[in-house]
Design a protein around this motif. Structure first.
Motif, PDB file in Angstrom:
ATOM      1  N   GLN A 231       8.473   1.461  -7.788  1.00  0.00           N
ATOM      2  CA  GLN A 231       7.565   1.054  -6.722  1.00  0.00           C
ATOM      3  C   GLN A 231       8.024  -0.252  -6.081  1.00  0.00           C
ATOM      4  O   GLN A 231       7.945  -0.403  -4.852  1.00  0.00           O
ATOM      5  CB  GLN A 231       6.150   0.903  -7.283  1.00  0.00           C
ATOM      6  CG  GLN A 231       5.501   2.222  -7.662  1.00  0.00           C
ATOM      7  CD  GLN A 231       4.172   2.027  -8.379  1.00  0.00           C
ATOM      8  OE1 GLN A 231       4.007   1.090  -9.162  1.00  0.00           O
ATOM      9  NE2 GLN A 231       3.225   2.915  -8.128  1.00  0.00           N
TER      10      GLN A 231
ATOM     11  N   LEU B 274       0.827  -1.210   0.000  1.00  0.00           N
ATOM     12  CA  LEU B 274       0.000   0.000   0.000  1.00  0.00           C
ATOM     13  C   LEU B 274       0.860   1.258   0.000  1.00  0.00           C
ATOM     14  O   LEU B 274       0.582   2.222  -0.723  1.00  0.00           O
ATOM     15  CB  LEU B 274      -0.923   0.000   1.218  1.00  0.00           C
ATOM     16  CG  LEU B 274      -2.035  -1.051   1.240  1.00  0.00           C
ATOM     17  CD1 LEU B 274      -2.780  -1.016   2.567  1.00  0.00           C
ATOM     18  CD2 LEU B 274      -3.006  -0.852   0.086  1.00  0.00           C
ATOM     19  N   THR B 275       1.919   1.264   0.813  1.00  0.00           N
ATOM     20  CA  THR B 275       2.770   2.451   0.916  1.00  0.00           C
ATOM     21  C   THR B 275       3.551   2.692  -0.370  1.00  0.00           C
ATOM     22  O   THR B 275       3.670   3.829  -0.828  1.00  0.00           O
ATOM     23  CB  THR B 275       3.733   2.301   2.103  1.00  0.00           C
ATOM     24  OG1 THR B 275       2.991   1.992   3.291  1.00  0.00           O
ATOM     25  CG2 THR B 275       4.518   3.583   2.341  1.00  0.00           C
TER      26      THR B 275
ATOM     27  N   GLU C 232      -8.562   6.253   1.526  1.00  0.00           N
ATOM     28  CA  GLU C 232      -7.870   6.340   0.245  1.00  0.00           C
ATOM     29  C   GLU C 232      -7.491   4.970  -0.315  1.00  0.00           C
ATOM     30  O   GLU C 232      -7.278   4.834  -1.517  1.00  0.00           O
ATOM     31  CB  GLU C 232      -6.611   7.201   0.378  1.00  0.00           C
ATOM     32  CG  GLU C 232      -6.911   8.680   0.593  1.00  0.00           C
ATOM     33  CD  GLU C 232      -5.663   9.487   0.904  1.00  0.00           C
ATOM     34  OE1 GLU C 232      -5.716  10.722   0.784  1.00  0.00           O
ATOM     35  OE2 GLU C 232      -4.627   8.885   1.290  1.00  0.00           O
ATOM     36  N   VAL C 233      -7.378   3.955   0.557  1.00  0.00           N
ATOM     37  CA  VAL C 233      -6.886   2.657   0.072  1.00  0.00           C
ATOM     38  C   VAL C 233      -7.967   1.579   0.050  1.00  0.00           C
ATOM     39  O   VAL C 233      -7.664   0.423  -0.224  1.00  0.00           O
ATOM     40  CB  VAL C 233      -5.696   2.167   0.930  1.00  0.00           C
ATOM     41  CG1 VAL C 233      -4.557   3.155   0.872  1.00  0.00           C
ATOM     42  CG2 VAL C 233      -6.115   1.904   2.382  1.00  0.00           C
TER      43      VAL C 233
ATOM     44  N   TRP D 146       2.704   1.550  -3.403  1.00  0.00           N
ATOM     45  CA  TRP D 146       1.753   1.796  -4.486  1.00  0.00           C
ATOM     46  C   TRP D 146       1.238   3.236  -4.454  1.00  0.00           C
ATOM     47  O   TRP D 146       1.098   3.890  -5.484  1.00  0.00           O
ATOM     48  CB  TRP D 146       0.581   0.818  -4.380  1.00  0.00           C
ATOM     49  CG  TRP D 146      -0.205   0.666  -5.643  1.00  0.00           C
ATOM     50  CD1 TRP D 146      -0.149   1.475  -6.747  1.00  0.00           C
ATOM     51  CD2 TRP D 146      -1.150  -0.357  -5.948  1.00  0.00           C
ATOM     52  NE1 TRP D 146      -1.007   1.009  -7.718  1.00  0.00           N
ATOM     53  CE2 TRP D 146      -1.636  -0.110  -7.257  1.00  0.00           C
ATOM     54  CE3 TRP D 146      -1.638  -1.453  -5.257  1.00  0.00           C
ATOM     55  CZ2 TRP D 146      -2.584  -0.926  -7.855  1.00  0.00           C
ATOM     56  CZ3 TRP D 146      -2.575  -2.254  -5.866  1.00  0.00           C
ATOM     57  CH2 TRP D 146      -3.038  -1.996  -7.151  1.00  0.00           C
ATOM     58  N   HIS D 147       0.984   3.747  -3.245  1.00  0.00           N
ATOM     59  CA  HIS D 147       0.453   5.103  -3.107  1.00  0.00           C
ATOM     60  C   HIS D 147       1.550   6.145  -2.929  1.00  0.00           C
ATOM     61  O   HIS D 147       1.251   7.326  -2.715  1.00  0.00           O
ATOM     62  CB  HIS D 147      -0.534   5.157  -1.946  1.00  0.00           C
ATOM     63  CG  HIS D 147      -1.833   4.465  -2.228  1.00  0.00           C
ATOM     64  ND1 HIS D 147      -2.908   5.093  -2.818  1.00  0.00           N
ATOM     65  CD2 HIS D 147      -2.208   3.165  -2.056  1.00  0.00           C
ATOM     66  CE1 HIS D 147      -3.892   4.227  -2.968  1.00  0.00           C
ATOM     67  NE2 HIS D 147      -3.500   3.044  -2.517  1.00  0.00           N
TER      68      HIS D 147
ATOM     69  N   THR E 161      -8.043  -0.010  -3.258  1.00  0.00           N
ATOM     70  CA  THR E 161      -6.815  -0.780  -3.453  1.00  0.00           C
ATOM     71  C   THR E 161      -6.894  -2.113  -2.725  1.00  0.00           C
ATOM     72  O   THR E 161      -6.450  -3.153  -3.246  1.00  0.00           O
ATOM     73  CB  THR E 161      -5.597   0.010  -2.955  1.00  0.00           C
ATOM     74  OG1 THR E 161      -5.592   1.309  -3.554  1.00  0.00           O
ATOM     75  CG2 THR E 161      -4.297  -0.702  -3.302  1.00  0.00           C
TER      76      THR E 161
ATOM     77  N   TRP F 157      -0.869   7.490   3.377  1.00  0.00           N
ATOM     78  CA  TRP F 157      -2.229   7.295   2.901  1.00  0.00           C
ATOM     79  C   TRP F 157      -3.170   7.179   4.088  1.00  0.00           C
ATOM     80  O   TRP F 157      -2.744   6.948   5.216  1.00  0.00           O
ATOM     81  CB  TRP F 157      -2.338   6.043   2.017  1.00  0.00           C
ATOM     82  CG  TRP F 157      -1.600   4.851   2.547  1.00  0.00           C
ATOM     83  CD1 TRP F 157      -0.338   4.453   2.233  1.00  0.00           C
ATOM     84  CD2 TRP F 157      -2.081   3.896   3.523  1.00  0.00           C
ATOM     85  NE1 TRP F 157       0.017   3.322   2.928  1.00  0.00           N
ATOM     86  CE2 TRP F 157      -1.037   2.956   3.733  1.00  0.00           C
ATOM     87  CE3 TRP F 157      -3.256   3.746   4.229  1.00  0.00           C
ATOM     88  CZ2 TRP F 157      -1.162   1.887   4.617  1.00  0.00           C
ATOM     89  CZ3 TRP F 157      -3.387   2.677   5.113  1.00  0.00           C
ATOM     90  CH2 TRP F 157      -2.340   1.762   5.293  1.00  0.00           C
TER      91      TRP F 157
END
Length: 575
Positions: A406, A320-321, A332-333, A323-324, A336, A328
């Motif tokens: 990423q 998540l970190t 927001e996720v 990718w965003h 995702t 975040w």
């Protein structure tokens, strides 16, 4: 053309503030110098038109006038393009002359003189061009000095407005960086208008955010006080021993930047909330499987092939970190999380039918009124529902959904667990990763006497401690087992490309245990659910191998695990 540095205007109250007086004087002084440099730039006259109206008559009039504007800076590229065809012809001409120089000393002497003359001509043209560019260079330097002066004032004003504690150097550094970033963005957007106080106000939000981040970083330091005290002590000893006080601030900034870059930036509430949301999706999936026959009834028989449900929470937060691209929130996720879940788990069913027969008994009445029973075989359709759950493994997803940068961020977070080993303790999260140190091993000197093996180890040792990343094949992304071995082999004399474990096995010649030597590869099977060879490492002697585990490091081949999965040793072909 690069935007000019903004000319800040100060109110009487701002100029009367003794804490800002020094910075304001510097801004004023550098602004005057920037204006002088701007005035010295070559001007050209441009014919302009202005439309006016005569109020008494109401008629429109057109007025023509000349206005001086700065000339466009001459482009070095223009000169290069203009001269390129001629230079190419001259180079070809000189190459042809050099081919016959050995045959004629006179030709060689004349050729050297000609080259010297051409070189002098190019230098003269270069000097003329440099002279024409001088006003532009001086103006650019003056604008950069003014940018630095403006930043000094805005950073001082932000620290004053946000009451930044002087004892928190990390928060102070983060705040300065945030103001600098905001200043650059406002300058590009042309948002510096009005007083300097208003300009400083435009950076307030970024400064306050940086202050909060500084406090969070300070809290992190507090939780890991002993480690940071040890690091600080080592740092001070190095500074004293090497006598590099002038660069100590750079070193400290780099160390703090490294810690900050590898730390999860999101709040605990957001990260724990994301883990709970993902775990709930898994719980719902398990409930669906537990009640599958009740919810999808009507079949005669059910067969189940089910992978285990579960994930590593550190893998989830690292994905998540990365990718965003940083911090975040849970909201927001959410999308995702759904995307990741659908890619990790696939629940499918396949229905097959068979024609079977069953015995049925009928009661038959004879003409004389008596009854008897008759049996017969009746065909019918029998349905079999096969239910399959495939778990792709969350750690396998980055290579298919992320770009190289990423994946590199994901690898960094997994290497440090976001500097939050306390976030998911294994007591509460049994699938959570733990920080692991690679096993140490000293390769015998006699083994390193083999130049080919020594070359392999020179490259292979660079990446000891790197985390295991499925599909990774370079230092930028980290490695999986075959990616690591392929990289080492390709950078120590061979050129085999990026091969999987089975592909590496296919190019090797099998070697018996009695004949194995350092530098041979060792292969394993069934280390996960796949056919053929599934893992590979580099044999380094004495029953040890160097391979991409978790993390990259040495392993003892005599353990029960490796013995139960051992496939063969293999020798690489000659490079």
């Amino acid at each position: 053309m690069e935007k000019r540095a903004p000319r800040l205007q100060f109110t009487k109250e701002e100029r009367a503030d003794p804490t800002l007086e020094k910075h304001i004087r510097k801004v004023d002084r550098t602004a005057v110098k920037a204006d002088r440099a701007q005035a010295k730039m070559p001007k050209k006259k441009v014919l302009c038109k202005q439309r006016t109206f005569d109020k008494p008559t109401g008629k429109a009039k057109m007025r023509l006038y000349f206005e001086e504007v700065n000339k466009k800076k001459p482009s070095k590229l223009t000169h290069a393009v203009r001269d390129a065809p001629g230079n190419a012809v001259l180079m070809q001409f000189h190459r042809e002359i050099r081919q016959s120089e050995d045959e004629n000393v006179g030709v060689e002497a004349a050729h050297k003189s000609e080259e010297a003359a051409e070189t002098g001509g190019r230098l003269a043209r270069s000097a003329h061009c440099s002279h024409k560019l001088k006003p532009y260079r001086e103006s650019a330097k003056a604008e950069k000095r003014l940018d630095r002066a403006n930043l000094g004032y805005l950073q001082k004003k932000a620290a004053q407005d946000n009451q930044q504690p002087s004892g928190n150097p990390l928060a102070h550094w983060r705040q300065k960086r945030a103001v600098k970033k905001q200043y650059a963005a406002a300058k590009r957007a042309g948002q510096f208008t009005g007083s300097a106080g208003k300009a400083a106000g435009n950076t307030s939000k970024a400064a306050k955010t940086a202050a909060r981040e500084g406090k969070r970083a300070a809290a992190f330091v507090g939780r890991h006080r002993n480690g940071f005290l040890i690091t600080a002590g080592i740092f001070l000893v190095l500074v004293l021993l090497l006598n590099i006080l002038s660069s100590s601030s750079v070193l400290l900034e780099g160390a703090l930047s490294g810690v900050t870059a590898s730390t999860y930036p999101s709040t605990d509430d957001a990260m724990l909330g994301a883990e709970v949301a993902y775990a709930q999706k898994e719980a719902d999936l398990q409930d669906e499987i537990n009640h599958y026959e009740q919810r999808h009834g009507g079949y005669d028989e059910y067969h189940y092939t089910l992978d285990k449900i579960g994930h590593d929470p550190y893998v989830l937060i690292s994905i998540l970190t990365a990718w965003h691209g940083g911090e975040w929130t849970l909201d927001e996720v959410r999308d995702t999380l759904s995307t990741l879940f659908s890619k990790e788990y696939q629940l499918t069913q396949t229905v097959e039918t068979e024609t079977r027969t069953r015995t049925e008994t009928d009661t038959v009445t004879d003409p004389d009124g008596t009854t008897h029973t008759e049996t017969r075989q009746v065909p019918y359709t029998y349905t079999i529902c096969s239910v399959k759950l495939h778990n792709e493994d969350l750690s396998h997803l980055p290579i298919s959904i992320m770009n190289e940068n990423q994946i590199g961020m994901y690898s960094m977070y997994m290497a440090t667990l976001g500097n939050r080993p306390d976030l998911f303790p294994t007591s509460a999260y049994p699938n959570a990763s733990t920080v692991k140190k690679p096993t140490e091993y000293d390769i015998p000197p006699e083994a390193m006497a083999d130049t080919r093996f020594a070359a392999m180890m020179t490259e292979a040792k660079k990446y000891i401690g790197y985390p295991y990343v499925w599909g990774g094949s370079s230092p930028k992304t980290s490695f999986d087992c075959s990616g690591y071995v392929s990289w080492v082999v390709n950078h120590s004399g061979w050129n085999v490309g990026r091969l999987g474990a089975q592909g590496l096995c296919n190019i090797c010649t099998p070697v018996s245990t009695a004949d194995v030597r350092p530098g041979d590869l060792v292969f394993f099977e069934h280390t996960y659910d796949t056919d053929g060879v599934s893992h590979v490492g580099i044999y380094v002697g004495n029953g040890m191998m160097l391979a991409a585990g978790d993390p990259i490091g040495y392993s003892n081949l005599n353990t029960s695990y490796w013995q139960s999965h051992f496939y063969t040793f293999g020798r690489l072909p000659n490079p």
